[in-house]
Design a protein around this motif. Sequence first.
Motif, mmCIF file in Angstrom:
data_model
loop_
_atom_site.group_PDB
_atom_site.id
_atom_site.type_symbol
_atom_site.label_atom_id
_atom_site.label_comp_id
_atom_site.label_asym_id
_atom_site.label_seq_id
_atom_site.Cartn_x
_atom_site.Cartn_y
_atom_site.Cartn_z
ATOM 1 N N ASN A 54 0.837 -1.224 0.000
ATOM 2 C CA ASN A 54 0.000 0.000 0.000
ATOM 3 C C ASN A 54 0.865 1.265 0.000
ATOM 4 O OD1 ASN A 54 -2.305 -1.569 0.041
ATOM 5 N ND2 ASN A 54 -2.480 -1.536 2.292
ATOM 6 N N PHE A 55 1.972 1.193 0.740
ATOM 7 C CA PHE A 55 2.858 2.359 0.840
ATOM 8 C C PHE A 55 3.482 2.681 -0.519
ATOM 9 C CE2 PHE A 55 6.983 4.317 1.973
ATOM 10 C CZ PHE A 55 6.497 5.435 2.643
ATOM 11 N N ILE A 56 3.936 1.620 -1.218
ATOM 12 C CA ILE A 56 4.530 1.837 -2.545
ATOM 13 C C ILE A 56 3.481 2.365 -3.517
ATOM 14 C CG2 ILE A 56 5.571 0.667 -4.537
ATOM 15 C CD1 ILE A 56 6.896 -1.257 -2.531
ATOM 16 N N SER A 57 2.292 1.826 -3.450
ATOM 17 C CA SER A 57 1.206 2.269 -4.323
ATOM 18 C C SER A 57 0.876 3.743 -4.094
ATOM 19 C CB SER A 57 -0.030 1.399 -4.089
ATOM 20 O OG SER A 57 -1.114 1.857 -4.863
ATOM 21 N N VAL A 58 0.832 4.132 -2.830
ATOM 22 C CA VAL A 58 0.530 5.534 -2.497
ATOM 23 C C VAL A 58 1.619 6.456 -3.040
ATOM 24 C CG1 VAL A 58 0.356 7.177 -0.595
ATOM 25 C CG2 VAL A 58 -0.895 5.012 -0.501
ATOM 26 N N ILE A 59 2.890 6.053 -2.903
ATOM 27 C CA ILE A 59 4.004 6.888 -3.383
ATOM 28 C C ILE A 59 3.921 7.091 -4.895
ATOM 29 C CG2 ILE A 59 6.511 6.952 -3.722
ATOM 30 C CD1 ILE A 59 6.825 5.689 -0.983
ATOM 31 N N VAL A 60 3.659 5.975 -5.629
ATOM 32 C CA VAL A 60 3.571 6.072 -7.087
ATOM 33 C C VAL A 60 2.402 6.961 -7.492
ATOM 34 C CG1 VAL A 60 3.116 4.763 -9.209
ATOM 35 C CG2 VAL A 60 4.687 3.848 -7.481
ATOM 36 N N ASN A 61 1.250 6.764 -6.876
ATOM 37 C CA ASN A 61 0.084 7.594 -7.204
ATOM 38 C C ASN A 61 0.328 9.066 -6.879
ATOM 39 O OD1 ASN A 61 -1.385 5.397 -8.127
ATOM 40 N ND2 ASN A 61 -2.265 4.948 -6.100
ATOM 41 N N ALA A 62 0.983 9.296 -5.747
ATOM 42 C CA ALA A 62 1.263 10.677 -5.349
ATOM 43 C C ALA A 62 2.229 11.347 -6.325
ATOM 44 C CB ALA A 62 1.852 10.701 -3.928
ATOM 45 N N PHE A 63 3.227 10.581 -6.756
ATOM 46 C CA PHE A 63 4.203 11.130 -7.695
ATOM 47 C C PHE A 63 3.539 11.496 -9.023
ATOM 48 C CE2 PHE A 63 7.275 10.547 -11.142
ATOM 49 C CZ PHE A 63 8.271 11.438 -10.748
ATOM 50 N N VAL A 64 2.682 10.592 -9.531
ATOM 51 C CA VAL A 64 1.990 10.849 -10.795
ATOM 52 C C VAL A 64 1.069 12.054 -10.662
ATOM 53 C CG1 VAL A 64 0.302 9.925 -12.447
ATOM 54 C CG2 VAL A 64 2.139 8.458 -11.568
ATOM 55 N N PHE A 65 0.332 12.126 -9.549
ATOM 56 C CA PHE A 65 -0.581 13.250 -9.331
ATOM 57 C C PHE A 65 0.197 14.563 -9.229
ATOM 58 C CE2 PHE A 65 -2.664 16.170 -6.381
ATOM 59 C CZ PHE A 65 -3.879 16.379 -7.049
ATOM 60 N N ALA A 66 1.320 14.544 -8.486
ATOM 61 C CA ALA A 66 2.105 15.762 -8.310
ATOM 62 C C ALA A 66 2.690 16.233 -9.642
ATOM 63 C CB ALA A 66 3.236 15.506 -7.301
ATOM 64 N N TRP A 67 3.144 15.267 -10.469
ATOM 65 C CA TRP A 67 3.711 15.647 -11.766
ATOM 66 C C TRP A 67 2.644 16.296 -12.650
ATOM 67 C CZ3 TRP A 67 2.950 14.531 -16.910
ATOM 68 C CH2 TRP A 67 3.989 14.879 -17.780
#
Length: 555
Positions: A54-67
Motif C-alpha cells: 500500500n505504501f509503494i502504491s501511495v508513493i507512485v500515485n502521489a508522484f503521478v498526481f504531483a507531476w
Amino acid sequence: MAFKKHRVQLFFIEHGGKVALAVGALVLFLLAYWGLMSLESYYRNITLAQIPINFISVIVNAFVFAWIYMNMFRGGFAGMKKKAVKANQVNIRFDDVVGIDEAKDECREVVDLIKDHTRVKDIGGKILRGVLMIGPPGCGKTYIAKAIATETGLPFLSMAASEFNEVFVGVGASRVRQLFQKARRLAYGYGGCVIFIDELDAMGQKRTFSQFGSGEGNTTQNQLLVELDGLGDATENIVVIGATNASEDVLDPALLRPGRLDRKVYINKPNLEGREAVFNLYLKKIKHDSTIDAKRLARRTIGYSPAEIENAVKESALIATRNKRDVVTWNDMTEALDRIELGFKVKLSVNSKEREMTAYHETGHLIATYLLHPRNDVFKASILPRKNTLGVVYHVPTEEWHSQDKETLLAQIKVAFGGFAGERVKYGTSTSGVSSDFKSAMSIALTMVWKLGMGESNLVGDFTIVPQGQLSKEVITQLNNDTQKIMNDSLKEVEDLLRKEKTLFERFAQELIAKGELQYDEIEAIFLEFGKANRRKFGKASESDSKYLPPSSKA
C-alpha cells in the motif's frame, strides 16, 4: 527585530506547506498506530503485511498526481528554479573591483541611494528602482552588480534574459512574475532585494507590432514593464539592475523611461592605469617572476577588457606549466599574448625562397610603422606561420585614442603598403600576400575621400549616403581620382623610404630570416644602432627622421 519577525513569517510563507504536510503525516501515523493496536493479532498481522504494498502504491500515485498538477496547473515549463544568494555569500566588495574606477564611483552612489532610501523618501525624492549597465563584454558588469548586492547587504537574484524566453506562449511572462514575487518575499524578510538581469537585450529589444498581433517576446517584455511600474508604488526596497553589451538604441524606449531603468552606468574598457591594476590583481594569484612589469604589459594591451587580461594571465600559467617551470616568466606572458592576438604557430612547410620574400614583406611593414606612424609602436615582427598568414608585424598605439586625424589615417595606408613596397623594392614584383593589405588601404582611402572630406579636391560631405544615381559622373570621377591619388602618393613615399634606408631594410630582413621572430627590445636595439630613436618613446625625433614624419608629428 522587525526584520527577524518578517523572516520567521517569510519562512512559514515559503515552507508552510511542507510544515503542514509533516504535521499531518505525524498525526496520521499516530492514528494508524492506535488503530492497529485495537485490532486482534490475526488481523493486525494481515494489515501489517499489506502496508509495504500500500505504501509503494501511495508513493507512485502521489508522484503521478504531483507531476500532473505541477505541469498542468502550476506553470510547468514556466516554473522558475532560481534561488536567492545572500549578500554574505556573494562576498564581492568594491575593493575587489579594479580597472573601472569611474563606473565604480557611480555604483557607490547607487549603493548610497539604496541604503538611504528612507531619507530620500522623507525629502520627497524618488527612490532608485532601476539601473542599466552598458558596456563591452568582459568589463565586469556582473561583477560590479554582485558588489552592489554585497555592499547593500541585500539578497541577490540573478537571471539571464534568455532564460525568460521559451517556445510556449506565456512562459516568459510567467517567469517574470515569479521572479518579482520571489523578490518581494525576500525584500519583506531582508529589507530589500537586488534583481540582476544579464544580457537584457535578449528580451528588451524594441517591440514590433503587426496585423497578426504581438509575439511572445513582446508579451514577456510587457510583463517586465508592468512589474517595473509596480515597484514605483511598492513599499519593498527592490532594485533591478540590467546589463547589456548592445547599444542602448537597441532597447525599447519604454524600458529606459524615468521610473524604470533610468539610471545608466557606462562601463568601458580600462585605460592604462586600469589595465595595470587588473594585471597586478591577477598576477598576485599566480607564481610569477618579479621582473614582470605590469605597466609594460598594460601598454601593450590597449583595448583589452579585464576578462581578456585574466585570460592572458591564465594562459601564461599554462605555458609555464607545459615548459616545466615553477614560475611564470616574461617570455611566458608575451607568448600568451601572441597566442591570443595572433594565434598558434602552425607547422607549415615553407621553402627558403618564400620565407625570404615573407621576411622582406614584413620588414617593409616594420620600417613603415616605426618611421612613419605617429601613434603606433612595433612590439613584434615574425615570419613564423600563424593561422592563415606566413608572417606578421604586431603594432599597437602607445596610448588610448578615440578619434583619428588625417595624418594617422594616411600613416595606416602607408603601413599597409609597406609589405607591397618591400617586395617591389627587393624583387621588382609582388605576391598574393598583399591582398589583405590592399583591402585595408583601399577601405581607409575610400573612407577619407567619400565620407570625411579629406581628398585633394576638397569635396566635403558624406557621399555614401547619397542615393545611387543622384551623384553626377564628374563628382564620382573626382572622388575616385582623389582616392587613387592618396594610394599612389602613399605607396611612393614608402618605396622612397625603403630605398633610402636600404641598409636598415636589409639588416632587418636578414635578422628575421635568421631568427624567425624579433621582439620589441631587439627591434629597438637595431633602430638605435642606425641612429633611429623611437620618437613615441623618447619624444623628439632626429632631423634625419623628421622627413618621414607626418606634418603634425614632426619635431
